[in-house]
Design an enzyme around this catalytic site. Structure first.
Site, short mmCIF file in Angstrom:
data_model
loop_
_atom_site.label_atom_id
_atom_site.label_comp_id
_atom_site.label_asym_id
_atom_site.label_seq_id
_atom_site.Cartn_x
_atom_site.Cartn_y
_atom_site.Cartn_z
N ASP A 171 6.70 -25.63 8.02
CA ASP A 171 6.70 -25.47 6.56
C ASP A 171 6.80 -26.80 5.83
O ASP A 171 6.10 -27.04 4.85
CB ASP A 171 7.88 -24.58 6.14
N HIS A 217 4.98 -17.69 6.38
CA HIS A 217 6.26 -17.78 5.67
C HIS A 217 5.91 -18.28 4.27
O HIS A 217 5.02 -19.10 4.12
CB HIS A 217 7.18 -18.75 6.42
N ASP A 223 14.58 -14.75 3.82
CA ASP A 223 14.48 -15.41 5.13
C ASP A 223 15.36 -16.66 5.16
O ASP A 223 16.15 -16.86 6.09
CB ASP A 223 13.02 -15.78 5.37
P1 NAD Z 1 5.68 -25.02 15.31
O1 NAD Z 1 6.87 -25.88 15.12
O2 NAD Z 1 5.55 -24.25 16.55
O3 NAD Z 1 4.44 -26.02 15.08
C1 NAD Z 1 3.13 -25.56 14.80
C2 NAD Z 1 2.07 -26.63 15.06
O4 NAD Z 1 2.09 -27.66 14.07
C3 NAD Z 1 2.11 -27.33 16.39
O5 NAD Z 1 0.82 -27.25 16.93
C4 NAD Z 1 2.47 -28.76 16.03
O6 NAD Z 1 1.91 -29.66 16.96
C5 NAD Z 1 1.83 -28.90 14.67
N1 NAD Z 1 2.42 -29.94 13.82
C6 NAD Z 1 3.71 -30.34 13.76
N2 NAD Z 1 3.86 -31.31 12.84
C7 NAD Z 1 2.65 -31.54 12.32
C8 NAD Z 1 2.16 -32.45 11.34
N3 NAD Z 1 2.97 -33.32 10.72
N4 NAD Z 1 0.84 -32.41 11.03
C9 NAD Z 1 0.01 -31.55 11.65
N5 NAD Z 1 0.41 -30.68 12.62
C10 NAD Z 1 1.72 -30.68 12.93
O7 NAD Z 1 5.56 -24.04 14.04
P2 NAD Z 1 5.89 -22.47 13.96
O8 NAD Z 1 7.31 -22.23 14.33
O9 NAD Z 1 4.82 -21.71 14.63
O10 NAD Z 1 5.79 -22.26 12.38
C11 NAD Z 1 4.54 -22.17 11.72
C12 NAD Z 1 4.70 -21.27 10.52
O11 NAD Z 1 5.04 -19.96 10.96
C13 NAD Z 1 5.80 -21.70 9.56
O12 NAD Z 1 5.39 -21.36 8.26
C14 NAD Z 1 6.97 -20.81 9.96
O13 NAD Z 1 7.92 -20.61 8.95
C15 NAD Z 1 6.22 -19.53 10.28
N6 NAD Z 1 6.93 -18.59 11.16
C16 NAD Z 1 7.37 -19.01 12.37
C17 NAD Z 1 7.97 -18.12 13.25
C18 NAD Z 1 8.31 -18.57 14.64
O14 NAD Z 1 8.21 -17.77 15.52
N7 NAD Z 1 8.70 -19.80 14.91
C19 NAD Z 1 8.17 -16.78 12.86
C20 NAD Z 1 7.69 -16.36 11.60
C21 NAD Z 1 7.07 -17.29 10.77
MG MG Z 2 13.54 -16.38 9.50
#
Ligand code: NAD
Ligand code: MG
Length: 329
Positions: free
Chosen positions: A84, A109, A192
């Site tokens: 995020d 999110h 959240d």
């Molecule tokens: P993550 O931390 O797993 O990272 C996702 C990707 O972003 C990776 O491929 C990483 O290499 C890349 N990344 C990291 N920094 C970067 C940058 N500066 N520039 C470009 N790419 C970059 O992310 P996530 O946990 O999957 O979260 C992604 C979204 O999903 C967010 O909005 C989060 O709130 C939402 N979300 C996550 C979960 C979860 O299971 N973790 C659950 C519901 C919603």
């Molecule tokens: Mg949460």
């Protein structure tokens, strides 16, 4: 305010037909959503940073990752699945100029949109499809024919069909099998963030550490303290998930239940409840998100320090030993 819970029966997958999805970021959510979408018959493009550590995994999974701008330009729906706190810089620097006119921009999110960290052009649809669980569970459930609960919302409806797109997308990643709750960016985001700080990740682990410290300082074996205060949290989690809080009480001994009543109100005091309201206030007035984004821009000094503090707590050493024994047996 109660919202209806929708399911596959309410979804018209036709809203996704002929549409390509660009998944930006192949992390927790990106990978799970990409795999589920592909198995639902949808064309998926993966966008990664140059030199991304996730590239090999995406190739192993049978995708052909592209630079983020190229993937974004190929998507009718562009899902921002990077952390995020980096979404705004990535949008302003790379994606805004690359996305097609009239595309749908999707989030898992609501933070970036709710706090107005970006201002997408008015021709774009802005949707939220938030699975209520980690990517691993989203993928594992889908693979066994089930799904996890999801929230959908629309922030900008240029096409007049944004809601149908959000519903169909939620269906395609499997959420319709478990239930889809129609919500808003505001409700999803603030609830959240509040829960993360005021209940789940912020408070329960600290209660575990405090309980562990209390027993160890009183001379108990750290192994006993670890088992009592940490391991059994899994039992609680499973029970309240399956049966609710009143139902959980039926499954524990009278001794535990009587004890639970004695502990009630002594730790979660009126003062603690007042502090919860302050946490919600900092979420709602945007001050928490300003701190988060500022920390990311400085290279995460606050986050790094809090990781170091957690790793240094004595519960970690005993935990490592206990988990090694458990995982061997
Ligand atoms: P993550 O931390 O797993 O990272 C996702 C990707 O972003 C990776 O491929 C990483 O290499 C890349 N990344 C990291 N920094 C970067 C940058 N500066 N520039 C470009 N790419 C970059 O992310 P996530 O946990 O999957 O979260 C992604 C979204 O999903 C967010 O909005 C989060 O709130 C939402 N979300 C996550 C979960 C979860 O299971 N973790 C659950 C519901 C919603
Ligand atoms: Mg949460």
């Amino acid at each position: 305010m109660t919202n209806p819970i929708l399911s596959d029966a309410d979804i018209d997958l036709a809203a996704m037909h002929g549409k390509a999805v660009a998944i930006i970021g192949y992390g927790n959510q990106g990978r799970a959503q990409a795999l589920n979408l592909r198995d639902s018959g949808i064309t998926v493009h993966i966008g990664l940073r140059p030199g991304s550590s996730r590239e090999a995994l995406a190739r192993d999974d049978g995708f052909d990752p592209q630079p983020m701008a190229d993937a974004a330009a190929a998507g009718d729906i562009v899902m921002l699945l990077v952390p995020d706190e980096v979404q705004a810089d990535l949008w302003n620097g790379t994606l805004a100029a690359a996305v097609r006119k009239g595309a749908t921009i999707g989030f898992a999110h609501g933070l970036t949109i709710h706090y107005k960290l970006i201002a997408p052009a008015p021709d774009l649809d802005i949707i939220l499809v938030a699975p209520k669980g980690p990517g691993k569970a989203l993928r594992a459930e889908y693979a066994t024919g089930r799904g996890i609960l999801g929230l959908i919302a629309v922030a900008q409806d240029a096409s007049g069909t944004a809601r149908a797109t959000a519903l169909a997308y939620a269906g395609a990643i499997g959420c319709g099998r478990a239930g889809i709750l129609e919500s808003s960016f505001q409700q999803e985001t603030e609830a959240d963030l509040f829960n993360e700080q005021g209940v789940l990740w912020g408070v329960i682990p600290e209660l575990i550490e405090a309980g562990f410290d209390t027993l160890v300082e009183a001379g108990f074996a750290p192994e006993i303290a670890y088992f009592e205060c940490l391991t059994e949290v899994k039992l609680l989690g499973d029970l309240v998930y399956e049966r609710g809080i009143a139902g959980m009480r039926e499954a524990i001994s009278n001794t535990a239940e009587f004890g639970a009543a004695q502990g009630s109100g002594r730790i979660v005091t009126e003062a603690a409840r007042a502090e919860m309201k302050r946490i919600l206030g900092e979420v709602q007035d945007g001050s928490f998100v300003r701190k988060l984004v500022a920390d990311a821009r400085k290279g995460y000094p606050t986050l790094t320090a809090s990781r170091a503090r957690a790793a240094a707590h004595p519960i970690e050493a005993v935990g490592q030993r206990m988990r090694a024994i458990r995982d061997k047996s």
